[in-house]
Design an enzyme around this catalytic site. Structure first.
Site, PDB file in Angstrom:
ATOM      1  N   GLY A  44       0.882  -1.171   0.000  1.00  0.00           N
ATOM      2  CA  GLY A  44       0.000   0.000   0.000  1.00  0.00           C
ATOM      3  C   GLY A  44       0.906   1.203   0.000  1.00  0.00           C
ATOM      4  N   THR A  45       1.066   1.852   1.095  1.00  0.00           N
ATOM      5  CA  THR A  45       2.239   2.646   1.434  1.00  0.00           C
ATOM      6  C   THR A  45       2.211   4.129   1.181  1.00  0.00           C
ATOM      7  OG1 THR A  45       4.501   1.944   1.728  1.00  0.00           O
ATOM      8  CG2 THR A  45       4.030   2.819  -0.351  1.00  0.00           C
ATOM      9  N   THR A  46       3.098   4.810   1.898  1.00  0.00           N
ATOM     10  CA  THR A  46       3.469   6.196   1.621  1.00  0.00           C
ATOM     11  C   THR A  46       4.975   6.297   1.785  1.00  0.00           C
ATOM     12  OG1 THR A  46       1.368   7.011   2.526  1.00  0.00           O
ATOM     13  CG2 THR A  46       3.149   8.611   2.269  1.00  0.00           C
TER      14      THR A  46
END
Length: 247
Positions: A49-51
């Protein structure tokens, strides 16, 4: 074992022999329709997913990422994933997208950087490493990924985003991942090209924190990498407040 053409020397180069084969269910460069397409359920593939955030300063670069991995975006499968790895004496790469594909990509790029140093007796430049990463993303057997490559060399501090089709774009700061819009909103109003490493670290962590508040694919703390001409320092924190307190 994957083979590539070294864009720097024109010679054949062999990919990381320990990297897993990742073509099942995906075509070349992560397109649907590869070998055994349909056998793999997207919901069973670990994704970050992530940032991920990268900010360049005059003194170095700061990269911050969250620590969450999920299954199909519906279940948190791991809460302590290190999404930034050293791939160069003064360079790091983030892990974005399919965990397996990103890990394979990191291992391959790290081995190519090491091979260049053995052949040439010096470290590859960050710009050349970014070009190599783009070539691998475009033609290699990796899942679709969108990492940040950040580092320092004789020409200064660099931050590059690498898109799944092999595009390489340099900028003063960049964000990738599912929480990118939220993180960009934090950075846009506060970035200053003359900011210090400490201020860049603070801003990068707060950008990840903002994304984690609303993006279900991001969360569970933060990893922070600080890169200067002296090397790479990577540290993980269970929550963003702890990372901000380390300033």
């Amino acid at each position: 074992m994957s083979r590539f053409t070294d864009p720097l020397t024109g010679a054949d180069a062999v990919g990381d022999p320990t990297a897993p084969e990742l073509t099942d269910g995906f075509g070349e460069a992560g397109e649907p329709g590869g070998a055994n397409a349909g056998d793999r359920d997207e919901g069973t593939v670990n994704k970050t997913g992530t940032t991920t955030v990268g900010i360049a300063t005059d003194d170095g670069v700061v990269v911050a990422t969250d620590r969450r991995a999920s299954l199909g975006g519906r279940f948190v499968s791991n809460k302590s994933v290190q999404k930034v790895e050293q791939v160069h004496p003064t360079g790091v790469l983030t892990l974005v997208g399919s965990v397996g594909g990103a890990q394979s990509f990191i291992r391959t790029l790290r081995s190519e950087a090491d091979l260049y140093e053995v052949r040439k007796g010096e470290s590859i430049s960050i710009g050349a490493l970014a070009t190599l990463a783009g070539n691998f993303a475009r033609g290699g057997p990796f899942f679709a990924i969108n990492p940040i490559l950040a580092g320092v060399d004789e020409e200064g501090s660099h931050v590059y985003s690498i898109d799944p089709a092999g595009g390489v774009m340099a900028d003063d700061y960049t964000v990738t991942g599912s929480g990118m819009q939220l993180a960009y909103g934090t950075i846009e109003g506060e970035y200053d090209e003359a900011m210090s490493m400490a201020d860049a670290r603070d801003l990068a962590v707060r950008a990840v924190e903002a994304a984690s508040e609303r993006d279900t694919g991001s969360g569970n703390g933060v990893y922070v990498a600080e890169v200067t001409g002296d090397g790479v320092d990577i540290e993980g924190f269970d929550d963003t407040d702890a990372a901000l307190a380390e300033r």
